[in-house]
Design an enzyme around this catalytic site. Sequence first.
Site, short mmCIF file in Angstrom:
data_model
loop_
_atom_site.label_atom_id
_atom_site.label_comp_id
_atom_site.label_asym_id
_atom_site.label_seq_id
_atom_site.Cartn_x
_atom_site.Cartn_y
_atom_site.Cartn_z
N LYS A 97 0.82 -1.34 0.10
CA LYS A 97 -0.08 0.04 -0.05
C LYS A 97 0.79 1.09 0.09
O LYS A 97 0.64 2.42 -0.69
CB LYS A 97 -0.80 -0.20 1.37
CG LYS A 97 -1.68 1.09 1.58
CD LYS A 97 -2.53 1.77 0.41
CE LYS A 97 -3.24 3.03 0.53
NZ LYS A 97 -3.97 3.36 -0.29
N1 LIG Z 1 -9.70 9.11 1.08
C1 LIG Z 1 -9.16 8.38 0.35
O1 LIG Z 1 -9.11 8.14 -0.88
C2 LIG Z 1 -8.51 6.99 1.07
C3 LIG Z 1 -7.97 6.05 0.21
C4 LIG Z 1 -7.32 4.82 0.62
C5 LIG Z 1 -6.98 4.72 1.94
N2 LIG Z 1 -7.31 5.80 2.96
C6 LIG Z 1 -6.83 5.49 4.40
O2 LIG Z 1 -8.20 5.38 4.86
C7 LIG Z 1 -8.24 6.05 6.31
C8 LIG Z 1 -9.35 6.82 6.49
O3 LIG Z 1 -9.28 7.86 5.57
P1 LIG Z 1 -10.64 9.07 5.13
O4 LIG Z 1 -10.25 9.39 3.80
O5 LIG Z 1 -11.75 8.21 5.50
O6 LIG Z 1 -10.33 10.06 6.14
P2 LIG Z 1 -11.06 10.96 7.20
O7 LIG Z 1 -12.17 11.51 6.23
O8 LIG Z 1 -10.09 12.05 7.73
O9 LIG Z 1 -11.86 10.07 8.15
C9 LIG Z 1 -11.06 9.44 9.17
C10 LIG Z 1 -12.08 8.92 10.37
O10 LIG Z 1 -11.04 9.12 11.45
C11 LIG Z 1 -11.89 9.84 12.51
N3 LIG Z 1 -11.09 10.50 13.56
C12 LIG Z 1 -10.16 11.61 13.06
N4 LIG Z 1 -9.44 11.76 14.04
C13 LIG Z 1 -9.97 11.41 15.09
C14 LIG Z 1 -9.50 11.15 16.52
N5 LIG Z 1 -8.90 12.13 16.90
N6 LIG Z 1 -10.24 10.18 17.43
C15 LIG Z 1 -11.34 9.68 16.88
N7 LIG Z 1 -11.63 9.48 15.53
C16 LIG Z 1 -10.91 10.49 14.66
C17 LIG Z 1 -12.84 10.50 11.83
O11 LIG Z 1 -13.99 11.10 12.71
P3 LIG Z 1 -14.81 12.37 12.57
O12 LIG Z 1 -15.78 12.08 11.23
O13 LIG Z 1 -15.35 12.69 13.69
O14 LIG Z 1 -13.74 13.57 11.99
C18 LIG Z 1 -13.18 9.78 10.57
O15 LIG Z 1 -14.21 8.89 10.96
C19 LIG Z 1 -6.75 7.01 6.25
O16 LIG Z 1 -5.70 6.11 6.92
C20 LIG Z 1 -6.21 7.10 5.00
O17 LIG Z 1 -5.06 7.27 4.89
C21 LIG Z 1 -8.02 6.92 2.52
#
Ligand SMILES: NC(=O)c1ccc[n+]([C@@H]2O[C@H](COP(=O)([O-])OP(=O)(O)OC[C@H]3O[C@@H](n4cnc5c(N)ncnc54)[C@H](OP(=O)(O)O)[C@@H]3O)[C@@H](O)[C@H]2O)c1
Length: 292
Positions: free
Chosen positions: A171
């Site tokens: 990844k």
């Molecule tokens: N987006 C993409 O295209 C993508 C693709 C592949 C992999 N990923 C990976 O997948 C993971 C999630 O990505 P995402 O895009 O969904 O990120 P995101 O939109 O930032 O969401 C992340 C989640 O983490 C929660 N969170 C953040 N800070 C927190 C804290 N201090 N305590 C508890 N919960 C917390 C957020 O809650 P809230 O809703 O309350 O903020 C949300 O549910 C990451 O590791 C990213 O690198 C992302």
Amino acid sequence: MGLPMAKHLLINNHEVYVYNRTSTKAMDLVKEFPSSCHVISSSDEDIQRVLADQSIGIIISMLFDYQNIVDVVFQNLDKLGGSPLSGKVFIQMSTISVEQSARLDELTGRCGGEFIEAPVLGTNTVAIAGKLQVLLGCSKELFERVESLNVLQNFGSLKHVGEKSKAIKMKLSLNFLVASLTGVLANSISLVQSNDLDVNMYADIVRDSALYFKYFDMKLPRLLNHDYSDMNFSVNGIVKDLDCIEKMAEDSKVNTNLISTIKNLYEQAGNRDEQIKGQEDFASVFEIMKKE
Ligand SMILES: NC(=O)c1ccc[n+]([C@@H]2O[C@H](COP(=O)([O-])OP(=O)(O)OC[C@H]3O[C@@H](n4cnc5c(N)ncnc54)[C@H](OP(=O)(O)O)[C@@H]3O)[C@@H](O)[C@H]2O)c1
């Protein structure tokens, strides 16, 4: 990413307990699937009650980073004491570092559970379509067992990359491609525009050549419209990933020069606006390509 993934589980008749720090974000799921979707409140007691529930066999996390996983999952498991994960599989799907993945494996084992690293390739749009590529790092036996449960297939296709750490390494290698292609494209277009060249002609030349890659036409409109609001992935997210990639390169004795330069560009993009604080699509790296 977690929201569309949970929705696919619910559509396919799984019973799901959803935790999100901002629990209101999960309310639409409850409205749509009132009998099979249960929202876990942010209270530690509620999280612990679900973690300890013996009828739950699989725990999936899709939080932002390693620290969130420790705070939400493992601090609560710690408070329960004993072996609360006995008979359960913990599937970690965020992008984290190789060391962090190994640490979560160890913590899971201490709580009596089995650990699978399962990072994904694909954006939020791909997650909504149920077409993520799920990369699995675990023994073949565990992979076959989880495959037979028909849970992860709801998110897209499964690829058993190999034993633990192989999936997260794959990844991170792929994410370096994502980060660098976007940075290189932004830099190339800024050369075109800053030298009064026709950007449409540039795009046509690329499309008619061996240089063309599908990603080119996914990112080009964002760059030309300076549109970073409808976020695929944040600048902060790509900086987090580049930190993990840099560390993996150091540990495997791979040249880190290009990785460090690209990380530095995204850090500059994250610092460019004090209001936004890196919470915009990472294509905004385009904005720091032109010198003042
Ligand atoms: N987006 C993409 O295209 C993508 C693709 C592949 C992999 N990923 C990976 O997948 C993971 C999630 O990505 P995402 O895009 O969904 O990120 P995101 O939109 O930032 O969401 C992340 C989640 O983490 C929660 N969170 C953040 N800070 C927190 C804290 N201090 N305590 C508890 N919960 C917390 C957020 O809650 P809230 O809703 O309350 O903020 C949300 O549910 C990451 O590791 C990213 O690198 C992302």
